[in-house]
Design an enzyme around this catalytic site. Structure first.
Site, mmCIF file in Angstrom:
data_model
loop_
_atom_site.group_PDB
_atom_site.id
_atom_site.type_symbol
_atom_site.label_atom_id
_atom_site.label_comp_id
_atom_site.label_asym_id
_atom_site.label_seq_id
_atom_site.Cartn_x
_atom_site.Cartn_y
_atom_site.Cartn_z
ATOM 1 N N ASP A 92 7.994 -26.754 6.816
ATOM 2 C CA ASP A 92 8.469 -27.183 8.135
ATOM 3 C C ASP A 92 9.653 -28.119 7.885
ATOM 4 O OD1 ASP A 92 8.762 -28.316 10.662
ATOM 5 O OD2 ASP A 92 6.671 -28.922 10.874
ATOM 6 N N HIS A 165 3.230 -34.999 10.094
ATOM 7 C CA HIS A 165 1.852 -34.517 10.079
ATOM 8 C C HIS A 165 1.514 -33.890 8.746
ATOM 9 C CE1 HIS A 165 3.891 -30.637 11.040
ATOM 10 N NE2 HIS A 165 4.691 -31.433 11.711
HETATM 11 CO CO CO Z 1 9.251 -29.453 12.167
#
Ligand code: CO
Length: 306
Positions: A92, A165
């Protein structure tokens, strides 16, 4: 497992750099998100979540709905946030680009342009600081404290209610939240923790609120539905996307848009799926973001999306 994380990371890094070059005045947002999602698939990875293109005061969670007519214009702060996975192991990453265009100097005064450029630099510095804090045994609150301090040097604020996260297989948010302010969390990082770290920086108050438009959703809980159409949509969601986020635009390929929207509302109200509305800076100030995925290793970390 580490191999899959790294392979996904290389794909994300390549797609981000190719997509960044397309960002300019008059580009349709839907063309950018579809380019990104097609490139991820062509590279042999899965799409971890709908490509986010969040502009100016929109900090995160905007993806094109079907038939999106919104376009990028000169000077926009375009936050491109995308994810790919190999066998559920996710990478990500996000970048902020100021959209180039011929009328940049006409549209903005010098101070505003310099400030927007500085927002991007501050988000770079914030991420760099966060990553240099990551090691086995580092306290999570300390990462946030360091980010806050780095951003303050630029005269800006991190967004306090947006966090990075931890990641796990098929799980985009696996439990740890990585703050951009000191949240006093004394939990210590462990060897092998996989983290998406993503400081957001603004000259506003540093807080985001929901808009009324969710275009991204995620499966939450199995529930029975009486309406045949809603049952069909729910079945498709579970089969195609499992636990990963999906977009209304993807489902619109198989369903009539009006009926689809009604079913998505029904599924959200029953809390069978979770809606992620686009998030806006509370005072409508502009936002920059940068993100990498890292794997905690010894006294530092591997950046998979570099
Ligand atoms: Co992202």
């Amino acid at each position: 497992m580490i191999d899959s994380y790294e392979k996904a990371g290389k794909i994300v890094s390549k797609v981000i750099s190719e997509a960044s070059k397309l960002i300019k005045n008059d580009l349709a947002i839907i063309d950018l998100v579809e380019f990104v999602e097609n490139e991820i698939t062509k590279s042999g990875a899965g799409i971890a979540f709908p490509c986010n293109v969040s502009i100016n005061e929109i900090a995160a969670h905007y993806t094109s709905p079907v038939n999106d007519e919104n376009k990028i214009v000169t000077g926009d702060l375009v936050k491109l946030d995308l994810g790919a996975h190999i066998d559920g192991y996710i990478a990500d990453s996000a970048i902020t680009i100021m959209a180039p265009g011929d009328d940049l100097e006409e549209k903005f005064d010098e101070n505003t342009l310099a400030k927007n450029q500085k927002l991007i630099e501050a988000s770079d510095a914030a991420l760099e600081t966060a990553i240099s804090t990551v090691r086995v045994g580092a306290e999570i609150g300390k990462i946030g404290a360091n980010v806050e301090e780095a951003v303050a040097k630029y005269g800006f604020k991190p967004i306090a209610n947006l966090t990075g996260h931890s990641l796990d297989q098929w799980n985009l948010h696996s439990g740890l939240s990585i703050p951009s302010v000191n949240d006093k969390n004394t939990t210590k990082l462990k060897e092998g923790d996989v983290l998406a770290i993503e400081p957001f920086v603004t000259d506003g108050v540093g807080w985001v609120t929901d808009t009324l438009s969710p275009y991204i959703y995620r499966f939450l809980k199995d529930k029975p539905f009486r309406m045949a159409h809603t049952q069909k949509v729910f079945r498709e969601i579970k089969k195609e996307y499992g636990t990963l986020p999906f977009s209304q635009r993807w489902l619109s390929k198989d369903f009539n848009v009006n009926r689809l929207n009604a079913s998505l509302r029904q599924l959200s109200q029953a809390m069978a799926i979770y809606p992620y509305p686009a998030l806006r800076e509370k005072t409508n100030c502009w936002v920059a973001q940068k993100e990498h995925t890292v794997i905690v290793e010894g006294d530092s970390c591997i950046i998979t999306t570099k």
